[in-house]
Design a protein around this motif. Sequence first.
Motif, PDB file in Angstrom:
ATOM      1  N   GLU A  31      26.442  30.408   6.143  1.00 12.02           N
ATOM      2  CA  GLU A  31      25.655  30.757   7.460  1.00 12.02           C
ATOM      3  C   GLU A  31      24.915  29.701   7.748  1.00 12.02           C
ATOM      4  N   LYS A  32      25.207  29.473   9.118  1.00 10.12           N
ATOM      5  CA  LYS A  32      24.224  28.243   9.671  1.00 10.12           C
ATOM      6  C   LYS A  32      22.815  28.658   9.868  1.00 10.12           C
ATOM      7  N   GLU A  33      22.595  29.997  10.193  1.00  8.19           N
ATOM      8  CA  GLU A  33      21.065  30.299  10.579  1.00  8.19           C
ATOM      9  C   GLU A  33      20.551  30.558   9.220  1.00  8.19           C
ATOM     10  N   PRO A  34      19.212  30.544   9.148  1.00 10.75           N
ATOM     11  CA  PRO A  34      18.219  30.526   7.984  1.00 10.75           C
ATOM     12  C   PRO A  34      18.470  31.940   7.206  1.00 10.75           C
ATOM     13  N   THR A  35      18.975  32.908   8.074  1.00  9.15           N
ATOM     14  CA  THR A  35      19.264  34.347   7.471  1.00  9.15           C
ATOM     15  C   THR A  35      20.402  35.012   7.995  1.00  9.15           C
ATOM     16  N   TYR A  36      20.423  36.449   7.833  1.00 14.40           N
ATOM     17  CA  TYR A  36      22.039  37.039   8.280  1.00 14.40           C
ATOM     18  C   TYR A  36      21.491  37.599   9.418  1.00 14.40           C
ATOM     19  N   ALA A  37      22.617  38.147  10.186  1.00 20.04           N
ATOM     20  CA  ALA A  37      22.617  39.060  11.599  1.00 20.04           C
ATOM     21  C   ALA A  37      21.866  38.171  12.717  1.00 20.04           C
ATOM     22  N   GLU A 157      27.877  33.932  -3.631  1.00 19.89           N
ATOM     23  CA  GLU A 157      27.191  32.958  -3.594  1.00 19.89           C
ATOM     24  C   GLU A 157      26.956  33.026  -2.016  1.00 19.89           C
ATOM     25  N   VAL A 158      25.512  33.351  -1.664  1.00 24.74           N
ATOM     26  CA  VAL A 158      25.241  33.453  -0.093  1.00 24.74           C
ATOM     27  C   VAL A 158      24.174  32.255   0.207  1.00 24.74           C
ATOM     28  N   ARG A 159      24.898  31.091   1.115  1.00 30.35           N
ATOM     29  CA  ARG A 159      24.088  29.777   1.536  1.00 30.35           C
ATOM     30  C   ARG A 159      23.738  30.034   2.959  1.00 30.35           C
ATOM     31  N   PHE A 160      22.446  30.237   2.940  1.00 29.19           N
ATOM     32  CA  PHE A 160      21.935  30.183   4.510  1.00 29.19           C
ATOM     33  C   PHE A 160      21.395  28.881   5.116  1.00 29.19           C
ATOM     34  N   SER A 161      21.286  28.389   6.144  1.00 31.54           N
ATOM     35  CA  SER A 161      21.064  27.352   6.703  1.00 31.54           C
ATOM     36  C   SER A 161      22.052  26.078   6.203  1.00 31.54           C
ATOM     37  N   GLU A 162      23.327  26.602   6.313  1.00 30.31           N
ATOM     38  CA  GLU A 162      24.334  25.705   5.882  1.00 30.31           C
ATOM     39  C   GLU A 162      25.684  25.880   6.707  1.00 30.31           C
ATOM     40  N   ALA A 167      37.020  21.635   7.841  1.00 24.31           N
ATOM     41  CA  ALA A 167      38.203  21.869   6.660  1.00 24.31           C
ATOM     42  C   ALA A 167      39.443  21.292   6.941  1.00 24.31           C
ATOM     43  N   ARG A 168      39.902  20.876   5.849  1.00 21.38           N
ATOM     44  CA  ARG A 168      41.287  20.542   5.959  1.00 21.38           C
ATOM     45  C   ARG A 168      42.124  21.076   4.686  1.00 21.38           C
ATOM     46  N   ARG A 169      43.258  21.430   4.793  1.00 22.47           N
ATOM     47  CA  ARG A 169      43.857  21.827   3.875  1.00 22.47           C
ATOM     48  C   ARG A 169      44.932  20.768   3.143  1.00 22.47           C
ATOM     49  N   GLU A 170      44.678  20.932   1.749  1.00 25.33           N
ATOM     50  CA  GLU A 170      45.256  19.741   0.978  1.00 25.33           C
ATOM     51  C   GLU A 170      45.617  20.362  -0.507  1.00 25.33           C
ATOM     52  N   GLY A 171      46.885  20.354  -0.566  1.00 25.75           N
ATOM     53  CA  GLY A 171      47.318  20.780  -2.083  1.00 25.75           C
ATOM     54  C   GLY A 171      46.990  22.155  -2.409  1.00 25.75           C
ATOM     55  N   GLY A 172      47.299  22.893  -1.389  1.00 25.87           N
ATOM     56  CA  GLY A 172      47.076  24.724  -1.559  1.00 25.87           C
ATOM     57  C   GLY A 172      45.491  24.753  -1.365  1.00 25.87           C
ATOM     58  N   LEU A 173      44.965  23.956  -1.078  1.00 28.25           N
ATOM     59  CA  LEU A 173      43.331  24.435  -1.199  1.00 28.25           C
ATOM     60  C   LEU A 173      42.742  24.053   0.287  1.00 28.25           C
ATOM     61  N   TRP A 174      41.498  24.703   0.770  1.00 27.76           N
ATOM     62  CA  TRP A 174      40.951  24.232   1.565  1.00 27.76           C
ATOM     63  C   TRP A 174      39.487  23.399   1.334  1.00 27.76           C
ATOM     64  N   ARG A 175      39.528  22.229   1.892  1.00 27.44           N
ATOM     65  CA  ARG A 175      38.363  21.412   1.487  1.00 27.44           C
ATOM     66  C   ARG A 175      37.620  21.548   2.782  1.00 27.44           C
ATOM     67  N   VAL A 176      36.420  22.253   2.376  1.00 27.90           N
ATOM     68  CA  VAL A 176      35.200  22.577   3.388  1.00 27.90           C
ATOM     69  C   VAL A 176      34.249  21.580   3.366  1.00 27.90           C
ATOM     70  N   GLU A 177      33.882  21.279   4.519  1.00 28.11           N
ATOM     71  CA  GLU A 177      32.637  20.253   4.506  1.00 28.11           C
ATOM     72  C   GLU A 177      31.288  20.930   5.207  1.00 28.11           C
ATOM     73  N   THR A 178      30.255  20.805   4.615  1.00 25.12           N
ATOM     74  CA  THR A 178      29.024  21.375   5.415  1.00 25.12           C
ATOM     75  C   THR A 178      28.065  20.261   5.344  1.00 25.12           C
ATOM     76  N   PRO A 179      26.830  20.168   6.148  1.00 29.89           N
ATOM     77  CA  PRO A 179      26.072  19.032   5.866  1.00 29.89           C
ATOM     78  C   PRO A 179      25.201  18.688   4.528  1.00 29.89           C
ATOM     79  N   LYS A 180      25.594  19.866   3.843  1.00 25.71           N
ATOM     80  CA  LYS A 180      25.039  19.781   2.238  1.00 25.71           C
ATOM     81  C   LYS A 180      25.850  19.567   1.392  1.00 25.71           C
ATOM     82  N   GLY A 181      27.067  19.950   1.594  1.00 22.01           N
ATOM     83  CA  GLY A 181      27.939  19.613   0.535  1.00 22.01           C
ATOM     84  C   GLY A 181      29.406  19.810   0.806  1.00 22.01           C
TER      85      GLY A 181
END
Length: 385
Positions: A31-37, A157-162, A167-181
């Motif tokens: 979630e890009k915001e610091p909290t939900y909703a 696992e819930v990651r706020f502010s992220e 994302a790209r599809r490779e080898g049957g997986l989504w490779r997801v990028e965020t500023p943190k990982g």
Amino acid sequence: MPDIAVVGAGIVGAASAFRLAEGGLEVLLLEKEPTYAQGSTGKSAAGVRVQFSEPLNVLLSYRSILEYREIPEAAYRPTGYLFLVPEGLAEAQEEALKVQKALGVPVEKLSLAEAQRRVPFREEGLAYATFGPMDGTIDPHGATAYYLREARRLGAEVRFSEAFLSARREGGLWRVETPKGRYEAPYLLLSTGAWTGEVGRRLGLEIPVFPVRRMVFATAPAPFPHAFPLTVDLGTGFYLRSEGPRLLFGRSNPEEPPGFREGVDWDWLGPTLEAGLARFPFLEGLSLDRKASWWGYYEMTPDHNPILGFVEEGLLVAAGFSGQGVQQAAMVGRLMAEEVVFGRARSLDIEPSASGASSRGGFLRSGASSDATPCCLGPAWGARR
Ligand SMILES: Cc1cc2nc3c(=O)[nH]c(=O)nc-3n(C[C@H](O)[C@H](O)[C@H](O)COP(=O)(O)OP(=O)(O)OC[C@H]3O[C@@H](n4cnc5c(N)ncnc54)[C@H](O)[C@@H]3O)c2cc1C
């Protein structure tokens, strides 16, 4: 490695994360915001109703309301929806009533005199009214908090502010990028509300979901004799309902252009009140509370129906509720989990909402989950950790 990355912690992402975790999947929620909703969920007028004309919409809402009724945090209040039906729409509303009755949901046809007991209005041009005694409101924040808590309890696992970047599809997986990982997962669910068109473009997809600003106006507290149900003048789309000692009211502006426009559009107050006063003259004696009024984004699709389910290999979308996502989220969460765990939604046929996407947006449901090969964890459905 998570089994699925869910993007967006509004009520839809939260309910989906919970049901996916309940189905035995390792869930990562971004979630890009610091909290939900913080998106549309926190801006909604919180109404829930079974009074729709499309069977899928009726059932999504009906079964969601049954679920909210059992969740104390959802604070469900069956205060009702009252539709005032103009002569010109009498036949269409009869058809909708037939659909609702055939599905066994509670809706009553009322004479105008009966409807007057619930809220006073001018009868000119009206044919009759319909009332949904099970319709009402919930607390969207509370429901979202409940789903997130349950998802986490089951290991999500819930990651706020992220923020999800790409994302790209490779080898049957989504490779997801965020500023943190960077993360890898076989499945990706976009529950990004009004931002879904924008997020889709980062995947090279045109997902036909776009933001349109909507306002909710609030009156100052006033001594009403009793609480008013959510009452819609179907001829103009003007609605009002009680919220404690205040009234909330609004009306969609058909001229509002799509886009992330911010702030309350005070110019729209005039046309809103004009329609409201014509039907509910008692509004004239009330004062507006500008500070208690607010705005938010509807997540629109061209045909106003949501896009649900697999749209590409390993990619699900649950978005485009066009102003009714709060009331449908509980069921949508279950359906998204079924899509992944069983390879296909089982509790309701969502085929129309996915195939509709192809004609609306030019991308096809691939049946992709696996073409009926259930997800990795198959029989774990319902298993609780
Ligand atoms: C004024 C108003 C009145 C409404 N009234 C009602 C009503 O009475 N009844 C009803 O059922 N519905 C109503 N709605 C509609 C309802 O609010 C939405 O349909 C519903 O909240 C959609 O939920 P969601 O979880 O899909 O979207 P959202 O709540 O918008 O959640 C999407 C989330 O995705 C996050 N996100 C976006 N991009 C990214 C990214 N790149 N990375 C990470 N996170 C991202 C956002 O921050 C947000 O938290 C109303 C809406 C408005 C604006």
